[in-house]
Structures are given as C-alpha cells and as structure tokens.
Design a protein around this motif. Structure first.
Motif, PDB file in Angstrom:
ATOM      1  N   SER A 232      -7.714  -7.585  28.607  1.00 14.42           N
ATOM      2  CA  SER A 232      -7.415  -6.120  29.132  1.00 14.42           C
ATOM      3  C   SER A 232      -6.733  -5.393  27.898  1.00 14.42           C
ATOM      4  O   SER A 232      -6.527  -4.238  27.998  1.00 14.42           O
ATOM      5  N   GLY A 233      -6.386  -5.999  26.892  1.00 13.58           N
ATOM      6  CA  GLY A 233      -5.793  -5.393  25.638  1.00 13.58           C
ATOM      7  C   GLY A 233      -4.355  -4.571  26.207  1.00 13.58           C
ATOM      8  O   GLY A 233      -3.561  -4.942  26.743  1.00 13.58           O
ATOM      9  N   PRO A 234      -4.348  -3.331  25.489  1.00 11.13           N
ATOM     10  CA  PRO A 234      -3.104  -2.533  25.507  1.00 11.13           C
ATOM     11  C   PRO A 234      -3.099  -1.563  26.896  1.00 11.13           C
ATOM     12  O   PRO A 234      -2.479  -0.824  26.806  1.00 11.13           O
ATOM     13  N   TYR A 235      -3.964  -1.812  27.711  1.00 10.85           N
ATOM     14  CA  TYR A 235      -4.264  -0.818  28.727  1.00 10.85           C
ATOM     15  C   TYR A 235      -3.455  -1.258  30.073  1.00 10.85           C
ATOM     16  O   TYR A 235      -3.370  -2.338  30.405  1.00 10.85           O
ATOM     17  N   ARG A 236      -3.235  -0.210  30.882  1.00 10.85           N
ATOM     18  CA  ARG A 236      -2.679  -0.397  32.222  1.00 10.85           C
ATOM     19  C   ARG A 236      -3.710  -0.832  33.376  1.00 10.85           C
ATOM     20  O   ARG A 236      -4.342   0.132  33.836  1.00 10.85           O
ATOM     21  N   LEU A 292      -3.745   4.141  29.136  1.00  7.27           N
ATOM     22  CA  LEU A 292      -2.694   3.411  28.399  1.00  7.27           C
ATOM     23  C   LEU A 292      -1.403   3.918  28.968  1.00  7.27           C
ATOM     24  O   LEU A 292      -1.003   4.684  29.579  1.00  7.27           O
ATOM     25  N   PRO A 293      -0.496   2.732  28.964  1.00 10.31           N
ATOM     26  CA  PRO A 293       0.957   2.672  29.635  1.00 10.31           C
ATOM     27  C   PRO A 293       1.846   3.674  28.702  1.00 10.31           C
ATOM     28  O   PRO A 293       1.673   3.824  27.640  1.00 10.31           O
ATOM     29  N   PRO A 299       8.593  -2.808  30.679  1.00 12.32           N
ATOM     30  CA  PRO A 299       7.624  -3.769  30.150  1.00 12.32           C
ATOM     31  C   PRO A 299       6.535  -3.799  31.114  1.00 12.32           C
ATOM     32  O   PRO A 299       6.873  -3.783  32.187  1.00 12.32           O
ATOM     33  N   TYR A 300       5.363  -3.880  30.483  1.00 11.93           N
ATOM     34  CA  TYR A 300       4.160  -4.059  31.463  1.00 11.93           C
ATOM     35  C   TYR A 300       3.680  -5.476  31.449  1.00 11.93           C
ATOM     36  O   TYR A 300       3.074  -5.834  30.063  1.00 11.93           O
ATOM     37  N   ALA A 301       3.392  -6.020  32.457  1.00 19.24           N
ATOM     38  CA  ALA A 301       3.015  -7.346  32.486  1.00 19.24           C
ATOM     39  C   ALA A 301       1.391  -7.614  32.214  1.00 19.24           C
ATOM     40  O   ALA A 301       0.622  -6.932  32.621  1.00 19.24           O
ATOM     41  N   GLY A 317       7.442   0.684  23.806  1.00 21.26           N
ATOM     42  CA  GLY A 317       6.649   1.692  23.239  1.00 21.26           C
ATOM     43  C   GLY A 317       5.897   2.731  24.160  1.00 21.26           C
ATOM     44  O   GLY A 317       6.033   2.337  25.425  1.00 21.26           O
ATOM     45  N   ASP A 318       5.339   3.744  23.628  1.00 22.44           N
ATOM     46  CA  ASP A 318       4.457   4.910  24.334  1.00 22.44           C
ATOM     47  C   ASP A 318       3.262   4.820  23.671  1.00 22.44           C
ATOM     48  O   ASP A 318       3.032   5.512  22.680  1.00 22.44           O
ATOM     49  N   TYR A 319       2.243   4.081  24.281  1.00 22.14           N
ATOM     50  CA  TYR A 319       0.982   4.036  23.555  1.00 22.14           C
ATOM     51  C   TYR A 319       0.335   5.056  23.474  1.00 22.14           C
ATOM     52  O   TYR A 319      -0.574   5.348  22.720  1.00 22.14           O
ATOM     53  N   ARG A 320       0.407   6.253  24.349  1.00 24.36           N
ATOM     54  CA  ARG A 320      -0.406   7.536  24.307  1.00 24.36           C
ATOM     55  C   ARG A 320       0.204   8.176  22.928  1.00 24.36           C
ATOM     56  O   ARG A 320      -0.714   9.033  22.358  1.00 24.36           O
ATOM     57  N   ILE A 321       1.503   8.292  22.869  1.00 19.58           N
ATOM     58  CA  ILE A 321       1.828   8.807  21.528  1.00 19.58           C
ATOM     59  C   ILE A 321       1.442   8.277  20.361  1.00 19.58           C
ATOM     60  O   ILE A 321       1.043   8.953  19.498  1.00 19.58           O
ATOM     61  N   THR A 322       1.399   6.881  20.317  1.00 23.19           N
ATOM     62  CA  THR A 322       0.642   6.344  19.338  1.00 23.19           C
ATOM     63  C   THR A 322      -0.871   6.583  18.940  1.00 23.19           C
ATOM     64  O   THR A 322      -1.043   6.916  17.817  1.00 23.19           O
ATOM     65  N   LEU A 323      -1.456   6.783  20.164  1.00 22.27           N
ATOM     66  CA  LEU A 323      -2.789   7.081  20.022  1.00 22.27           C
ATOM     67  C   LEU A 323      -2.991   8.565  19.582  1.00 22.27           C
ATOM     68  O   LEU A 323      -3.951   8.836  18.568  1.00 22.27           O
ATOM     69  N   ASP A 324      -2.184   9.538  20.162  1.00 20.33           N
ATOM     70  CA  ASP A 324      -2.422  10.885  19.531  1.00 20.33           C
ATOM     71  C   ASP A 324      -2.086  11.033  18.071  1.00 20.33           C
ATOM     72  O   ASP A 324      -2.650  11.931  17.113  1.00 20.33           O
TER      73      ASP A 324
END
Length: 448
Positions: A232-236, A292-293, A299-301, A317-324
């Motif tokens: 599932s990687g880093p996804y919600r 992305l969460p 924390p996301y299980a 973390g905020d993965y959307r910010i990282t992606l942008d």
C-alpha cells in the motif's frame, strides 16, 4: 544451483584447482522445479515431508478488502513481475579461519554486516560456546544486502580449519560470486485496486508469489514479508488484503537486495496507479495527491502482517506537502511539456512514484567507551562498516557528545570481542541506533 559439493584443501590455489579435476561428481538426474508456476503445481516436491512447495504464506490485512472491491464503482486488476537480481560487489567474499592449538578458540576473519548474529549461528553448528568464537570484520566496498549473510562457506571453512588444526583461507572467484551469492527480487503478483469515481482509493488486494530458490537462507523471509505489508506504500487506503507465498524451486536461494520487498511493491503499486488514473480521467499527480495522508491522519496504520503478527504505521509528516515540494524542486510542471517528445534522437518523458523508506531497525544497539591513559577515549560500537562511512560518523557523534576534538576518539568496530552483543548494519540503522547508543554511552561516561 550455487551450492558447494566438495571442499578441497591445498597449500596453494593452483594445487587445489588441479585436485578439483580429480573429482568426479555423479549426480542422479531428477525432475526439476524451474519456476514458481511449476512449484505451485506441487507435482514435484523438493521436500516431500512438507507435502507442498510453499514454504510459508504471509498475509497483510486491514479492513474488509473483499467487500470494498465488490461495492466499488471502479475496479482494475493487473499482473506484474520483477525478475531476479543480485549484487556484484567490487570484491568477492573471502574468509580466513584459525583454530588455536589449545582447541578453545576459533577466529574467523571476513565477516560483514551482522557478525554477532553469524557468530551465534557458527557457534551452534560447531558445537562451541559463543565466547569461544570470534568474528572479525574486514573492509568491504558495500553490502547491498548480499554481503554478510550466513553462507555455506561460513561454516565449511571454519570446520576445515578446526578439523586440520591449520589456518585455512578461501577467496571466491568472480564466477563463483555470480553463481553463489544470494539472489532476490523474483516476484509475480496479481494486484487489484478499487476506487471511487473521484479517485479515492477504496481497497487494494493482491496475491504475490516469491521464487525463493531451494530453501530459505538467513534473510530470505524479508522480501516476501515486506511485499505484503508495504504494497500500500504511503497512501491512505482503508481496506487491504495481500497474500505473499514463498515458493521453493531449484534455483539459488534468495536473500535481501536493496530495499527488499519494498522496491517490488513500489513498482507493482505505482504502475497500477498510473493505469487507474488514466482510466478515471485523472491527472496522475492529482490522483496520488488526493490519496496521500495529511498530518491530521497521523499516525496512519498500515496493514497488519501475520506470522508473527507485526503492526506498522506511518508515524508523522504531511505527505502532500512533501510531494508538492518535490514537484516544485524538480520543476515538474515546467518539464511536463517534454512528455513524449522526440528531441535529439531521444524520447523524453517524466515518471512519478511515491514510496516510503524504512529505516532505523531496532530494537537496540550497544556501545562502550573507555578513557585511555593518554586522555583519549576508546569507543567500541556494535555497528559494522559496509562502506557507508561508519567510522567518520561515529567519531563525530562521540566527539560532539563528549565535548572533545575528533582526534581524541579511537573507534573500534568489527570484532565480536569488543562488546557482549551487537546488531550490525542493515536497514539504514547504523547512525540512528548506533549513534543513539553512543549518546547514551557518552552520558554515562560523563556522569561516572
């Protein structure tokens, strides 16, 4: 394939090679299990007492994937595979084993990665107390997963040295290295994704088959275990069900190689995400961004792994910010106009994928500090150097923690006699775990 059949001991390598010509091997021809498809049929059993060729099946689950797939407005299922890989280190493996005349000490030079773990295995096979076995680390030009696992030669060379009561050295040649080193990566998968019409991922499920070769070596369980839990990687994703079966074949046994199981999972998932985004008429970047969460989700299980039960989570973390930020720094949108264009005889394009990098494997590491007579400090660490600059970093950490200059630190690593227990270098752990142990040791020393 890749297993030693005989051991020849001689005064020179030339004599040993000559003696090899005198050995005739009579191998009875038996039916072969060449790949996971043949293994799955169980018509030819490599271990008849098992009754099947599946060594173990790992399951990672979360929510109710079957129900979510059944109710989803969009579902796509695809098959992917990754071929076998292995590492080609600059230098082949080598060992020097010495059995002392008193018959109480076995010293083996040539260890790497996890010398304390390998000492435990070797001592058990040699029927010796662990304190009677010393493994000494040598300089190597990288580990890459294949260097430092416990191979058949890691028992055979010490066994011969003890039997003959003479030092025995073995250096493999490049052909032996290519043939006998652990392989990895060979995984087939059927993977299915379910989404809402707006692109929200509702479920992910898959069946993976890992070609493990003839049997499981020391780290062979890691790739099939990781591909299940990290698919599932880093996804919600609320609903996940993945089964990963370890299939036995007549190939060289597998081990770990550069992000074992996680690399394969990333390829499988990200390829399917591109397909789903295209089907749904969504931009592939936006499709990923909306799944992305955020910081509020943490924390996301992740899916819970079976055998044994192992829970993991995305902790912060905020993965959307990282992606942008990544998109901005590589000028994604400015370069997107190159997609598919032929320029100077080459087609240009951009690919995108998101992944999580695991690191800092615990749960512990050891370090010891001694103040020498000249005022310098001897520092002993349980981490090992596999070409990642361990010495420099550990000296920097110790010097900073003690408030002294780096030239007053003497670093000792690479021998199982320095500490009672150590855990080595793998999974990006040396600085986090080993460095933290140094900080604790420095605090204890200053308070003593």
């Amino acid at each position: 394939v890749g297993e030693p059949l005989a051991v020849i001991v001689a005064d020179t390598a030339g004599l040993a090679e000559d003696a090899l010509e005198a050995i005739e091997v009579d191998i009875e021809s038996l039916p072969v299990v060449p790949d996971r498809h043949a293994s799955e049929k169980n018509e030819i059993l490599l271990f008849e007492e098992l009754g099947r060729n599946v060594a173990i099946t790992y399951t990672a689950s979360k929510g109710d994937a079957a129900s979510a797939v059944g109710a989803a407005p969009y579902v796509r299922k695809e098959s992917f595979r990754v071929q076998r890989h292995s590492a080609v280190c600059m230098e082949p493996r080598g060992l020097l084993a010495v059995w002392d005349g008193a018959g109480t000490k076995l010293t083996v030079s040539g260890a790497a990665k996890v010398p304390f773990a390998n000492r435990k295995i070797l001592a058990r096979h040699m029927d010796l107390p662990e304190e009677c076995v010393e493994l000494i680390e040598n300089d190597v030009g990288g580990g890459f997963g294949v260097r430092g696992e416990f191979y058949p030669e890691d028992f055979l060379i010490p066994f011969v040295a003890r039997k003959l009561n003479r030092p025995v050295k073995w250096i493999e040649d490049r052909r032996e290295n290519l043939l006998c080193s652990n392989h990895s990566r060979e995984i087939d998968i059927e993977i299915e994704i379910a989404c809402a019409k707006d692109g929200t991922i509702l479920a992910l499920r898959g069946d993976a088959w890992v070609d493990a070769g003839a049997y499981l070596r020391t780290s062979a369980a890691i790739p099939p275990r990781n591909v299940a839990q990290f698919l599932s990687g880093p996804y919600r994703i609320a609903n996940i069900h993945v089964e990963s079966s370890v299939m036995l074949t007549n190939k060289n046994p597998i081990g770990t190689y550069r992000g074992p199981g996680r690399f394969e999972a990333d390829f499988f998932r990200e390829r399917l995400l591109d397909m789903a985004a295209k089907d749904l008429g969504l931009d592939r970047v936006e499709f990923r961004r909306r799944n992305l969460p955020s910081e509020a989700d943490m924390p996301y299980a992740l899916a819970t792994l079976s055998l044994p039960e192992k829970k993991e989570e995305l902790d912060s973390g905020d993965y959307r910010i990282t992606l942008d930020r990544c998109l901005a720094e590589i000028e994604w949108y400015e370069k997107s106009g190159l997609q598919g264009r032929l320029i100077d005889g080459r087609y240009h394009g951009l690919g995108i994928g998101c992944f999580i990098e695991g690191g800092a494997a615990g749960p512990r590491e050891n370090a010891r500090m001694l103040v020498d007579a000249d005022g310098c400090v001897s520092v002993f660490v349980g981490s090992t150097n596999i070409g990642q600059g361990l010495e420099t970093v550990c000296i920097q950490i110790a010097a900073d923690a003690l408030g002294v200059t780096m030239d007053r630190i003497r670093l000792h690593h690479g021998s199982t006699t320095h500490l009672k227990e150590g855990f080595g270098s793998y999974h990006s752990r040396s600085v986090v775990m080993g460095g933290s142990a140094l900080l604790d040791a420095a605090a204890n020393l200053k308070s003593a």
